[in-house]
Motif scaffolding. Structure first.
Motif, PDB file in Angstrom:
ATOM      1  N   GLY A   1      41.325  56.229  47.641  1.00 47.93           N
ATOM      2  CA  GLY A   1      40.700  55.218  47.323  1.00 47.93           C
ATOM      3  C   GLY A   1      40.750  54.700  45.924  1.00 47.93           C
ATOM      4  O   GLY A   1      41.046  53.689  45.558  1.00 47.93           O
ATOM      5  N   VAL A   2      40.755  55.939  44.995  1.00 46.75           N
ATOM      6  CA  VAL A   2      41.034  55.589  43.621  1.00 46.75           C
ATOM      7  C   VAL A   2      42.452  54.972  43.333  1.00 46.75           C
ATOM      8  O   VAL A   2      42.447  54.190  42.417  1.00 46.75           O
ATOM      9  CB  VAL A   2      40.970  56.827  42.864  1.00 46.75           C
ATOM     10  N   HIS A   3      43.490  55.411  44.133  1.00 45.18           N
ATOM     11  CA  HIS A   3      44.720  55.024  44.011  1.00 45.18           C
ATOM     12  C   HIS A   3      44.986  53.594  44.776  1.00 45.18           C
ATOM     13  O   HIS A   3      46.182  53.337  45.127  1.00 45.18           O
ATOM     14  CB  HIS A   3      45.840  55.956  44.569  1.00 45.18           C
ATOM     15  N   GLY A   4      43.817  53.308  45.447  1.00 43.75           N
ATOM     16  CA  GLY A   4      43.960  51.751  46.109  1.00 43.75           C
ATOM     17  C   GLY A   4      44.484  51.962  47.591  1.00 43.75           C
ATOM     18  O   GLY A   4      44.945  50.632  48.116  1.00 43.75           O
ATOM     19  N   THR A   5      44.270  52.827  48.435  1.00 46.14           N
ATOM     20  CA  THR A   5      44.715  53.235  49.726  1.00 46.14           C
ATOM     21  C   THR A   5      43.512  53.365  50.455  1.00 46.14           C
ATOM     22  O   THR A   5      42.957  54.470  50.275  1.00 46.14           O
ATOM     23  CB  THR A   5      45.812  54.397  49.895  1.00 46.14           C
ATOM     24  N   ALA A   6      43.201  52.667  51.434  1.00 46.68           N
ATOM     25  CA  ALA A   6      41.943  52.864  51.962  1.00 46.68           C
ATOM     26  C   ALA A   6      42.314  53.820  53.336  1.00 46.68           C
ATOM     27  O   ALA A   6      43.255  53.618  54.233  1.00 46.68           O
ATOM     28  CB  ALA A   6      41.419  51.387  52.625  1.00 46.68           C
ATOM     29  N   VAL A   7      41.606  55.010  53.387  1.00 50.36           N
ATOM     30  CA  VAL A   7      41.894  56.215  54.254  1.00 50.36           C
ATOM     31  C   VAL A   7      40.588  56.414  54.944  1.00 50.36           C
ATOM     32  O   VAL A   7      39.603  56.898  53.897  1.00 50.36           O
ATOM     33  CB  VAL A   7      42.701  57.211  53.803  1.00 50.36           C
ATOM     34  N   ASP A   8      40.248  56.333  55.997  1.00 47.71           N
ATOM     35  CA  ASP A   8      39.044  56.751  56.870  1.00 47.71           C
ATOM     36  C   ASP A   8      38.821  58.280  56.712  1.00 47.71           C
ATOM     37  O   ASP A   8      39.889  59.072  57.060  1.00 47.71           O
ATOM     38  CB  ASP A   8      38.973  56.345  58.050  1.00 47.71           C
ATOM     39  N   VAL A   9      37.965  59.030  56.134  1.00 49.83           N
ATOM     40  CA  VAL A   9      37.813  60.581  56.194  1.00 49.83           C
ATOM     41  C   VAL A   9      38.064  61.054  57.430  1.00 49.83           C
ATOM     42  O   VAL A   9      38.491  62.183  57.711  1.00 49.83           O
ATOM     43  CB  VAL A   9      36.371  60.907  55.377  1.00 49.83           C
ATOM     44  N   GLU A  10      37.692  60.394  58.636  1.00 50.27           N
ATOM     45  CA  GLU A  10      37.846  60.962  59.991  1.00 50.27           C
ATOM     46  C   GLU A  10      39.293  61.169  60.236  1.00 50.27           C
ATOM     47  O   GLU A  10      39.485  61.990  61.486  1.00 50.27           O
ATOM     48  CB  GLU A  10      37.090  60.048  60.887  1.00 50.27           C
ATOM     49  N   GLU A  11      40.262  60.512  59.583  1.00 50.52           N
ATOM     50  CA  GLU A  11      41.688  60.615  60.302  1.00 50.52           C
ATOM     51  C   GLU A  11      42.130  61.704  59.317  1.00 50.52           C
ATOM     52  O   GLU A  11      43.498  62.000  59.447  1.00 50.52           O
ATOM     53  CB  GLU A  11      42.570  59.490  60.239  1.00 50.52           C
ATOM     54  N   ILE A  12      41.591  62.439  58.581  1.00 49.95           N
ATOM     55  CA  ILE A  12      42.107  63.186  57.621  1.00 49.95           C
ATOM     56  C   ILE A  12      41.867  64.591  58.132  1.00 49.95           C
ATOM     57  O   ILE A  12      40.783  65.166  58.601  1.00 49.95           O
ATOM     58  CB  ILE A  12      41.377  63.367  56.269  1.00 49.95           C
ATOM     59  N   ILE A  13      43.052  65.426  58.305  1.00 43.64           N
ATOM     60  CA  ILE A  13      42.809  66.761  59.074  1.00 43.64           C
ATOM     61  C   ILE A  13      43.634  67.704  57.885  1.00 43.64           C
ATOM     62  O   ILE A  13      44.713  67.657  57.432  1.00 43.64           O
ATOM     63  CB  ILE A  13      43.751  66.916  60.264  1.00 43.64           C
ATOM     64  N   ILE A  14      42.843  68.843  57.527  1.00 49.29           N
ATOM     65  CA  ILE A  14      43.134  70.187  56.739  1.00 49.29           C
ATOM     66  C   ILE A  14      44.292  70.830  57.364  1.00 49.29           C
ATOM     67  O   ILE A  14      43.972  71.326  58.499  1.00 49.29           O
ATOM     68  CB  ILE A  14      42.171  70.588  56.283  1.00 49.29           C
ATOM     69  N   THR A  15      45.299  71.386  56.828  1.00 47.87           N
ATOM     70  CA  THR A  15      46.265  72.030  57.435  1.00 47.87           C
ATOM     71  C   THR A  15      46.726  73.335  56.636  1.00 47.87           C
ATOM     72  O   THR A  15      46.317  73.231  55.318  1.00 47.87           O
ATOM     73  CB  THR A  15      47.727  71.319  57.681  1.00 47.87           C
ATOM     74  N   ASN A  16      47.503  74.264  57.117  1.00 46.94           N
ATOM     75  CA  ASN A  16      48.106  75.247  56.375  1.00 46.94           C
ATOM     76  C   ASN A  16      49.394  74.624  55.604  1.00 46.94           C
ATOM     77  O   ASN A  16      50.558  74.950  56.005  1.00 46.94           O
ATOM     78  CB  ASN A  16      48.336  76.430  57.176  1.00 46.94           C
ATOM     79  N   GLY A  17      49.108  73.980  54.278  1.00 42.70           N
ATOM     80  CA  GLY A  17      50.120  73.232  53.483  1.00 42.70           C
ATOM     81  C   GLY A  17      50.682  71.970  54.375  1.00 42.70           C
ATOM     82  O   GLY A  17      50.421  71.788  55.269  1.00 42.70           O
ATOM     83  N   ALA A  18      51.680  71.339  53.593  1.00 43.93           N
ATOM     84  CA  ALA A  18      51.903  70.058  54.142  1.00 43.93           C
ATOM     85  C   ALA A  18      53.089  70.201  55.266  1.00 43.93           C
ATOM     86  O   ALA A  18      53.275  69.620  56.220  1.00 43.93           O
ATOM     87  CB  ALA A  18      52.817  69.344  53.010  1.00 43.93           C
ATOM     88  N   MET A  19      53.844  71.656  55.281  1.00 42.80           N
ATOM     89  CA  MET A  19      54.628  71.787  56.402  1.00 42.80           C
ATOM     90  C   MET A  19      54.035  71.719  57.612  1.00 42.80           C
ATOM     91  O   MET A  19      54.797  71.454  58.773  1.00 42.80           O
ATOM     92  CB  MET A  19      55.502  72.996  55.970  1.00 42.80           C
ATOM     93  N   GLU A  20      52.891  72.462  57.734  1.00 46.22           N
ATOM     94  CA  GLU A  20      52.070  72.502  59.162  1.00 46.22           C
ATOM     95  C   GLU A  20      51.818  70.997  59.357  1.00 46.22           C
ATOM     96  O   GLU A  20      51.758  70.672  60.517  1.00 46.22           O
ATOM     97  CB  GLU A  20      50.915  73.383  59.254  1.00 46.22           C
TER      98      GLU A  20
END
Length: 491
Positions: A165-184
């Motif tokens: 949000g600070v950088h101007g991109t609206a992203v719903d927290v519900e679509e964020i999934i934590i992973t083992n690094g970006a490669m996963e």
């Protein structure tokens, strides 16, 4: 060499490489003292030396500036690499054996890591992160582990959503999934939208791990021409989308629009918008690899392609590995309409990312200071790039071309065609230097006369000496090939 002489030499390299131009203000004494960890008197001595050399001059109550007329002439800047010209058809991928061979030979910690995929550890706030990790371990209980199951630690996901949000991109927290690094994250996204045999678009050249992911899932790679400055050729991509037969359409694109690995290219904002619109028109998901987005040299973070997504087709993947916490293996994906599918795949494969790492990063972000760290990291990387570019210009063979990225920590170097990158890589290893040969960045092992160079390790003189050695080796290979071609045929 004394400390003030080393600092003066670093500024001189920035001037000779063109990173600091005539009329530019050099870092103030206070700023240089803080960022370089040296005393103000050392900075003054360095600037007095540069004044005596005619490189800078003082302006009353304003600071020091690069002189309009520099003594002598700086090395001519090598030209940019040419845009790639990949085959127009998709192909199977069998690159892992070569990648394993190259990476396996470069594990010696005493090597100068020009072939590494990571910047120097000394650039990161590891002690503060360790304190956050220790604090989290003391508070760890079984319920924390349950909370860390997909989609991941809620507090960390909220912190990530806030940065979007600070950088101007609206992203719903519900679509964020934590992973083992970006490669996963990238692999899960690829698995969510493809089946074996499907065609996936990648850049040319592309990151070798993307090719390995396609190989693992038995997918076809379709490489699209990519410019070293502004990224993938949208006209070529549009043609490929139309050209693919109905029985084998393009099912996904895996792209790095910001500071692409290995080229360092940055798609302009308008071009990212066009990319998202083009793929939305064809209903093709974009798997956006954005691990270098925070490492920009300009005043603002380039918006990701995700910023222009209105259809939920962009799966934005990133991590803290390149910008804050290497080795903590914490990444994420803002997966759009594929969030549920990716979350299920995560649960079915690796269950969750490590709870202590998630909590440590959540605590670090909540305390503040991440942006201050990023500013120092970017300054260091920009200075290192100037040093590396100057060394390439001075030591590499005539006809060498090199990229000039606006962020990240990679240079893509196109050597004269007689030079074989794998041979250069093996010769460099004998001198205690690793390289990333161009053959590992393409499904058909093209780019045989290119290398990727990592300039993100701050030992300046070690970097300069290593690049001088690599340049000498490349020159010897180029001259040897020329002499062989000029020698009379004995048969």
């Amino acid at each position: 060499m004394k400390r003030y002489e080393r600092h003066a030499d670093a500024i001189a390299q920035l001037i000779h490489s063109g990173a600091l131009r005539p009329g530019d203000r050099v870092p103030s004494v206070r700023e240089a003292s803080r960022t370089r960890g040296i005393s103000p008197s050392t900075v003054f001595e360095a600037y007095y030396l540069l004044e005596a050399q005619g490189l800078i001059h003082a302006r009353p109550r304003s600071g020091y500036y690069v002189s309009a007329r520099l003594p002598g002439t700086a090395e001519a800047r090598p030209a940019e690499p040419l845009p790639s010209q990949p085959a127009a058809t998709s192909t199977g991928v069998a690159i892992s054996d070569l990648v394993f061979e190259v990476l396996g030979l470069a594990r010696d910690r005493d090597l100068v890591p020009l072939g590494s995929a990571f910047p120097g550890l000394e650039l990161f706030p590891l002690e503060r992160l360790a304190r956050c990790l220790a604090s989290g371990m003391r508070k760890l209980d079984p319920w924390n582990i349950v909370q860390s199951l997909p989609p991941g630690d809620e507090r960390l996901r909220q912190q990530i959503a806030l940065r979007y949000g600070v950088h101007g991109t609206a992203v719903d927290v519900e679509e964020i999934i934590i992973t083992n690094g970006a490669m996963e994250a990238l692999n899960l996204c690829l698995e969510a939208v493809t089946q074996p045999g499907d065609v996936v678009v990648v850049e040319s050249p592309t990151f070798y791990a993307a090719l390995q992911a396609l190989e693992r899932l038995n997918l076809q790679a379709l490489e699209i021409a990519t410019h070293p400055r502004d990224g993938i050729d949208l006209a070529a991509l549009a043609e490929a989308l139309e050209r693919q037969p109905p029985h084998q359409p393009i099912k996904a694109c895996w792209l790095m629009p910001s500071f692409q690995n290995p080229l360092g290219s940055l798609m302009p904002e308008g071009k990212k918008r066009e990319l998202v619109a083009l793929l939305a028109h064809h209903g093709v998901p974009l798997i956006e690899d954005d691990v270098y987005g925070e490492l920009h040299f300009g005043p603002q973070r380039p918006p990701p392609a995700k910023a222009f997504d209105t259809e939920g087709l962009v799966m934005h993947c990133s991590s803290f590995s390149k910008s804050l916490a290497p080795g903590y293996r914490v990444g994420w994906v803002a997966a759009g309409r594929q969030a549920t599918a990716v979350q299920r795949l995560k649960l079915m494969t690796t269950l969750s990312a490590a709870t202590p790492s998630q909590q440590a990063l959540s605590e670090y972000l909540a305390q503040g200071g991440y942006d201050r760290h990023l500013r120092a990291l970017r300054r260091s990387l920009e200075q290192q790039q100037a040093i590396a570019l100057a060394a390439v210009a001075q030591h590499f063979p005539r006809g060498t071309r090199v990229s000039r990225p606006e962020g990240g920590y990679f240079l893509w170097v196109e050597l004269p065609p007689p030079v074989n990158a794998l041979e250069l890589h093996r010769l460099a290893l004998q001198q205690g230097i690793s390289l990333a040969p161009g053959q590992i960045f393409s499904a058909d092992q093209r780019f045989a006369h290119c290398v990727r160079i990592n300039y993100g390790h701050p030992a300046q003189h070690r970097l300069q000496a290593a690049l001088a050695t690599v340049g000498q080796l490349a020159t010897r290979l180029a001259m040897g090939a020329a002499e062989h071609q000029a020698s009379p045929n004995c048969y």
